[in-house]
Scaffold this active site. Structure first.
Site, mmCIF file in Angstrom:
data_model
loop_
_atom_site.group_PDB
_atom_site.id
_atom_site.type_symbol
_atom_site.label_atom_id
_atom_site.label_comp_id
_atom_site.label_asym_id
_atom_site.label_seq_id
_atom_site.Cartn_x
_atom_site.Cartn_y
_atom_site.Cartn_z
ATOM 1 N N LYS A 253 0.864 -1.185 0.000
ATOM 2 C CA LYS A 253 0.000 0.000 0.000
ATOM 3 C C LYS A 253 0.896 1.230 0.000
ATOM 4 O O LYS A 253 1.598 1.488 0.984
ATOM 5 C CB LYS A 253 -0.879 0.041 1.257
ATOM 6 C CG LYS A 253 -1.886 1.182 1.215
ATOM 7 C CD LYS A 253 -2.516 1.474 2.565
ATOM 8 C CE LYS A 253 -1.839 2.610 3.299
ATOM 9 N NZ LYS A 253 -1.811 3.890 2.577
ATOM 10 N N GLU B 102 9.711 1.740 10.541
ATOM 11 C CA GLU B 102 10.692 2.816 10.307
ATOM 12 C C GLU B 102 9.925 4.119 10.482
ATOM 13 O O GLU B 102 9.103 4.485 9.645
ATOM 14 C CB GLU B 102 11.272 2.663 8.897
ATOM 15 C CG GLU B 102 12.615 3.324 8.752
ATOM 16 C CD GLU B 102 12.493 4.768 8.340
ATOM 17 O OE1 GLU B 102 12.463 5.624 9.240
ATOM 18 O OE2 GLU B 102 12.384 5.034 7.131
ATOM 19 N N CYS C 231 12.871 11.453 7.408
ATOM 20 C CA CYS C 231 12.905 11.059 8.817
ATOM 21 C C CYS C 231 14.298 11.180 9.411
ATOM 22 O O CYS C 231 14.460 11.407 10.598
ATOM 23 C CB CYS C 231 12.384 9.636 8.957
ATOM 24 S SG CYS C 231 13.134 8.530 7.755
HETATM 25 O O1 TXE Z 1 2.013 9.894 8.215
HETATM 26 P P1 TXE Z 1 1.230 8.550 8.344
HETATM 27 P P2 TXE Z 1 1.462 11.287 7.679
HETATM 28 C C1 TXE Z 1 5.950 11.748 9.980
HETATM 29 C C2 TXE Z 1 6.208 13.223 9.695
HETATM 30 C C3 TXE Z 1 4.896 13.680 9.174
HETATM 31 C C4 TXE Z 1 3.962 12.903 10.054
HETATM 32 C C5 TXE Z 1 2.583 12.724 9.529
HETATM 33 O O2 TXE Z 1 6.508 13.883 10.898
HETATM 34 O O3 TXE Z 1 4.704 15.065 9.322
HETATM 35 O O4 TXE Z 1 4.574 11.641 10.172
HETATM 36 O O5 TXE Z 1 2.619 12.243 8.188
HETATM 37 C C6 TXE Z 1 -0.479 4.946 6.317
HETATM 38 N N1 TXE Z 1 -2.777 1.623 9.402
HETATM 39 N N2 TXE Z 1 6.355 10.886 8.882
HETATM 40 O O6 TXE Z 1 0.214 11.668 8.361
HETATM 41 O O7 TXE Z 1 -0.211 8.810 8.583
HETATM 42 C C7 TXE Z 1 -0.698 6.104 5.356
HETATM 43 O O8 TXE Z 1 -1.773 5.826 4.488
HETATM 44 C C8 TXE Z 1 -1.843 1.417 8.468
HETATM 45 C C9 TXE Z 1 7.654 10.297 8.995
HETATM 46 O O9 TXE Z 1 1.445 11.204 6.210
HETATM 47 O O10 TXE Z 1 1.977 7.735 9.334
HETATM 48 C C10 TXE Z 1 0.660 6.135 4.676
HETATM 49 O O11 TXE Z 1 0.740 5.099 3.693
HETATM 50 N N3 TXE Z 1 -1.323 2.408 7.726
HETATM 51 C C11 TXE Z 1 7.831 9.209 8.014
HETATM 52 C C12 TXE Z 1 1.621 5.800 5.836
HETATM 53 O O12 TXE Z 1 0.803 5.204 6.837
HETATM 54 C C13 TXE Z 1 -1.756 3.649 7.959
HETATM 55 C C14 TXE Z 1 7.277 9.422 6.668
HETATM 56 C C15 TXE Z 1 2.299 7.025 6.447
HETATM 57 O O13 TXE Z 1 1.342 7.941 6.854
HETATM 58 C C16 TXE Z 1 -2.737 3.930 8.949
HETATM 59 C C17 TXE Z 1 5.952 10.001 6.721
HETATM 60 C C18 TXE Z 1 -3.255 2.839 9.689
HETATM 61 N N4 TXE Z 1 -4.166 2.978 10.635
HETATM 62 C C19 TXE Z 1 5.558 10.727 7.804
HETATM 63 N N5 TXE Z 1 -2.961 5.265 8.952
HETATM 64 C C20 TXE Z 1 9.210 8.623 7.897
HETATM 65 N N6 TXE Z 1 9.522 7.649 8.752
HETATM 66 O O14 TXE Z 1 9.985 9.001 7.018
HETATM 67 C C21 TXE Z 1 -2.159 5.820 8.012
HETATM 68 N N7 TXE Z 1 -1.444 4.841 7.408
#
Ligand code: TXE
Length: 505
Positions: free
Chosen positions: A182, A256, A290
């Site tokens: 996904k 991660e 990150c």
């Molecule tokens: O992240 P999400 P968001 C951090 C960064 C950013 C913040 C929010 O600080 O500002 O997170 O970003 C999926 N079950 N990082 O809201 O929601 C979602 O669809 C399973 C750091 O975009 O964590 C997407 O594919 N999956 C990070 C993925 O999670 C779920 C990179 C990431 O989205 C889910 C991104 C659920 N219940 C954001 N809900 C890094 N490690 O580099 C959402 N997702």
């Protein structure tokens, strides 16, 4: 009919519409324009994709493919990436706001290199290891086998869609697993296209993609009884939900998550190198990484001088349309994220930080609908402020003053996160000593983002666990089986059995 391209699900080797028939707009963050329409899957699509992946796994052909053959196939994947590079670069820029510079000089070479590295790694990976023999005559001999985990559910984020895709799909395939991936629903186009491209060399059902949001597709995957392992990249907040969901069926899980990378500047450091390097550390991908270096801990003796250099260099950074090769910093990924980053800058000022440069939305001629933030340096930050503790995920550097090395180490480690950390110094012996005491999965000395496709990457503490990249990443996609064979055919000579059969002669 609209000429906006459509991006579908890929299940069992076929492109298909989601069960709901729903598609969502994909927005170019550089301009705010719609650049695609992507299928929004749901639980029914996840069920179908998992069934296809399970069937492909159960066909022995894929999971029992000899390593040499699998290696050739991984090379072909690398070649397909390179052959389709221009299209993939275009999609990466238009869905995620990656700069042309980054997509062409970092992402595509790294993605191809990663597949090639795995092609090499899989040839020598210890899929079967013999335990050292015991003195003869040996009663039994043991081997350790590494077997694919099964059906892997891979969930990626929006900041580096193609890289994160490859970090997970590559090693999962190398180990012989089948996959349902996904992508982030905000940036699905490049991942869907790469999945379509890779079908050319993969058997049907081995690699399936279901785009969709977290609560529908993400939860359906992490709770699915027939998925054996989840690998997730995203926020620490969602990482905790993923881990909890995985526990319901005891799925293997690799996370991660976020980071708040501290860079320690010792007073002997070359300040020009620090100024340039620490801005590369925080502004790469407009701070949406990150492992970014977001907290700069500066010794009081060089604090003012370094701030001046940071401000001067920061002002030279070109914010612009990511498709322009002269652009160094592109837009925030979405409008909502833009507001979040601007909100953090305001919070920092309200808490007592001082803006040394930037701090405002950036104007980019010709991209008035885009979501740009000026590269920003905040001085006088203390480690208890929200801008020092929380992941801003934008081009914002928090500069913190320290007096002693012990204090610098304590500040660096005083964080929920532990993904990356760095040291700027000319004393490399001291740097190694400090590196030992930093609680982070990667420590970089006199540079940043020094990630290699053959070196492990992952977090300590709430930055997650498990390692990606190189042969270490294959470890995350195998189960370990111990197999022992008894040579002794005379029951009375099977020594351990005397524990039960006490009357044996
Ligand atoms: O992240 P999400 P968001 C951090 C960064 C950013 C913040 C929010 O600080 O500002 O997170 O970003 C999926 N079950 N990082 O809201 O929601 C979602 O669809 C399973 C750091 O975009 O964590 C997407 O594919 N999956 C990070 C993925 O999670 C779920 C990179 C990431 O989205 C889910 C991104 C659920 N219940 C954001 N809900 C890094 N490690 O580099 C959402 N997702």
């Amino acid at each position: 009919m609209s000429d906006i391209p459509q991006y579908h699900l890929v299940i069992n080797g076929e492109s298909c519409a989601p069960a709901s028939g729903e598609y969502a707009d994909v927005i170019n963050p550089a301009t705010g324009e719609v650049v695609g329409s992507a299928a929004m899957g749901g639980a029914a699509d996840v069920d179908q994709a998992v069934a296809a992946a399970r069937a492909a796994f159960n066909q022995r052909e894929w999971r029992e493919m000899p390593p040499a053959e699998r290696s050739r196939l991984l090379y072909q994947c690398a070649q397909l990436v390179l052959a389709n590079a221009q299209e993939l670069i275009g999609l990466e820029i238009s869905c995620s706001g990656a700069t042309l510079n980054r997509a062409s000089n970092l992402d595509i070479p790294a993605v191809a290199d990663l597949w090639m590295n795995l092609a090499e790694a899989v040839k020598v990976y210890p899929f079967v290891e013999a335990q050292s023999p015991r003195p003869l005559p040996e009663q039994w001999h043991s081997q350790v086998w590494k077997e694919p985990v099964g059906v892997c559910g891979l969930i990626t984020a929006w900041n580096f869609p193609l890289l994160l895709y490859s970090w997970k799909v590559g090693p999962a395939l190398a180990a012989g697993n089948t996959i349902v991936i996904k992508p982030s629903e905000m940036t699905p186009t490049s991942s869907i296209r790469l999945t379509e491209i890779l079908q050319e060399v993969l058997p049907p059902g081995v690699l399936n993609i279901v785009n969709g949001d977290g609560p529908s597709v993400g939860d359906a995957m992490t709770l699915h009884p027939d998925i054996d392992k989840i690998s997730f990249t995203g926020s620490t907040r969602v990482g905790k939900i993923v881990q909890t969901n995985c526990a319901t069926t005891m799925k293997r899980c690799t996370l991660e998550l976020g980071g708040k990378g501290p860079g320690i500047v010792l007073p002997d450091a070359d300040l020009d190198m620090v100024a340039q390097g620490s801005l590369w550390a925080v502004y790469m991908n407009a701070g949406q990484a990150c492992e970014s270096g977001t907290r700069l801990l500066v010794h009081e003796d060089v604090y003012d001088e370094l701030l001046e250099k940071l401000a001067a260099r920061s002002a030279e950074v070109v914010v612009g349309n990511p498709a322009d090769p002269a652009t160094g910093v592109g837009p925030m990924s979405t409008e909502a994220h833009f507001h979040k980053v601007m909100g953090y800058i305001e919070t920092g000022v309200a808490e007592g930080a001082r803006i040394v440069c930037g701090g405002e939305p950036a104007e980019v001629p010709g991209c008035e609908g885009g979501f740009y933030v000026q590269p920003t340096v905040l001085a006088d930050v203390t480690n208890d402020m929200r801008v020092a503790r929380e992941e801003i995920f934008g081009p914002v550097l928090a500069v913190i003053r320290y007096r002693t090395e012990e204090e610098a180490l304590a500040l660096a480690n005083d964080s929920d996160y532990g993904l990356s950390a760095g040291i700027w110094t000319t004393d490399l012996i001291k740097a190694q000593r400090l590196a030992r005491d930093l609680r982070a999965g990667s420590v970089w000395i006199n540079d940043w983002h020094m990630m290699r496709t053959d070196a492990p990457f992952g977090g300590y503490k709430q930055s997650g666990y498990g390692r990606e990249l190189g042969r270490y990443s294959i470890d995350s996609y195998v189960e370990t089986k111990s197999v022992s064979m008894s040579f002794e055919r005379v029951p009375q000579k099977k020594a351990m059995q005397r524990i039960v059969h006490t009357k044996m002669a």
